[in-house]
Design a protein around this motif. Structure first.
Motif, short mmCIF file in Angstrom:
data_model
loop_
_atom_site.label_atom_id
_atom_site.label_comp_id
_atom_site.label_asym_id
_atom_site.label_seq_id
_atom_site.Cartn_x
_atom_site.Cartn_y
_atom_site.Cartn_z
N MET A 1 -19.83 -6.52 -1.82
CA MET A 1 -18.70 -6.08 -2.63
C MET A 1 -18.29 -7.22 -3.55
O MET A 1 -18.28 -8.37 -3.15
CB MET A 1 -17.50 -5.72 -1.76
N VAL A 2 -17.93 -6.86 -4.75
CA VAL A 2 -17.41 -7.83 -5.70
C VAL A 2 -16.12 -7.25 -6.26
O VAL A 2 -16.06 -6.08 -6.62
CB VAL A 2 -18.41 -8.08 -6.85
N GLY A 3 -15.11 -8.06 -6.34
CA GLY A 3 -13.85 -7.59 -6.88
C GLY A 3 -12.89 -8.74 -7.08
O GLY A 3 -13.21 -9.89 -6.78
N GLU A 4 -11.74 -8.41 -7.58
CA GLU A 4 -10.73 -9.44 -7.83
C GLU A 4 -9.41 -8.93 -7.26
O GLU A 4 -8.79 -8.02 -7.79
CB GLU A 4 -10.60 -9.70 -9.32
N VAL A 5 -9.00 -9.52 -6.13
CA VAL A 5 -7.82 -9.03 -5.42
C VAL A 5 -6.52 -9.24 -6.19
O VAL A 5 -5.52 -8.60 -5.89
CB VAL A 5 -7.69 -9.67 -4.02
N ASP A 6 -6.52 -10.11 -7.18
CA ASP A 6 -5.30 -10.39 -7.93
C ASP A 6 -5.16 -9.52 -9.18
O ASP A 6 -4.25 -9.74 -9.97
CB ASP A 6 -5.23 -11.87 -8.32
N GLN A 7 -6.03 -8.56 -9.36
CA GLN A 7 -5.91 -7.65 -10.49
C GLN A 7 -4.91 -6.55 -10.15
O GLN A 7 -4.34 -6.52 -9.07
CB GLN A 7 -7.27 -7.02 -10.82
N LEU A 8 -4.70 -5.62 -11.09
CA LEU A 8 -3.80 -4.51 -10.84
C LEU A 8 -4.25 -3.75 -9.59
O LEU A 8 -5.44 -3.64 -9.33
CB LEU A 8 -3.80 -3.55 -12.04
N PRO A 9 -3.30 -3.24 -8.81
CA PRO A 9 -3.67 -2.51 -7.60
C PRO A 9 -4.40 -1.21 -7.93
O PRO A 9 -4.34 -0.71 -9.04
CB PRO A 9 -2.33 -2.23 -6.92
N VAL A 11 -5.39 2.59 -8.39
CA VAL A 11 -4.62 3.72 -8.88
C VAL A 11 -4.44 4.73 -7.75
O VAL A 11 -3.37 5.30 -7.57
CB VAL A 11 -5.31 4.38 -10.10
N GLY A 12 -5.49 4.92 -6.96
CA GLY A 12 -5.42 5.86 -5.85
C GLY A 12 -4.88 5.19 -4.60
O GLY A 12 -4.49 4.03 -4.61
N PRO A 13 -4.85 5.93 -3.50
CA PRO A 13 -4.32 5.37 -2.26
C PRO A 13 -5.22 4.27 -1.72
O PRO A 13 -6.42 4.25 -1.93
CB PRO A 13 -4.29 6.57 -1.32
N GLY A 14 -4.60 3.34 -1.04
CA GLY A 14 -5.35 2.28 -0.38
C GLY A 14 -5.50 1.03 -1.23
O GLY A 14 -5.20 1.02 -2.41
N ASN A 15 -5.91 0.01 -0.59
CA ASN A 15 -6.13 -1.29 -1.21
C ASN A 15 -7.40 -1.85 -0.57
O ASN A 15 -7.35 -2.86 0.13
CB ASN A 15 -4.93 -2.19 -0.93
N ASP A 22 -8.49 -9.23 4.00
CA ASP A 22 -7.45 -9.58 4.97
C ASP A 22 -7.88 -9.36 6.41
O ASP A 22 -7.38 -10.00 7.33
CB ASP A 22 -6.17 -8.80 4.69
N SER A 23 -8.82 -8.44 6.64
CA SER A 23 -9.28 -8.16 8.01
C SER A 23 -10.07 -9.32 8.60
O SER A 23 -10.20 -9.42 9.82
CB SER A 23 -10.16 -6.90 8.03
#
Length: 109
Positions: A1-9, A11-15, A22-23
């Protein structure tokens, strides 16, 4: 997985990305160097201040790639956003207010 946790949350449910990190069940690497803006960009400085819970620092008059226009009254905020989106930004950058300008704002249900 690649992503940026500090970007906008999401749009749909969940994070999903933040929850997976965090897990602590999946190894994660966090990149700390910014490559999108120039080193002298006020966007980088302002984003870091906001991320750290600090207020943006007002910039002097003149050219910048980031501006902070503080308002507290809801009607003043609304009027300023309309003025910026409908007139000032399109005029300064030669944009069409409808086709080229988008307003993003946080919202809590």
């Amino acid at each position: 997985m690649v992503g940026e946790v500090d970007q906008l949350p999401s749009v749909g449910p969940g994070n999903v990305l933040r929850d997976v990190i965090d897990s602590e069940t999946v190894p994660a690497v966090r990149l700390t160097e910014v490559f999108r803006q120039a080193a002298e960009s006020q966007i980088v400085t302002t984003a870091q201040r906001i991320k750290n819970g600090e207020m943006p620092e007002p910039q002097g008059k003149g050219e910048s790639d980031s501006y902070f226009l503080g308002r507290t009254a809801p009607d003043d905020i609304r009027d300023l956003v309309i003025e910026l989106v409908a007139r000032r930004i399109p005029q300064k950058f030669g944009l069409d207010a409808i086709a080229d300008v988008q307003v993003l704002c946080p919202m809590n249900d």
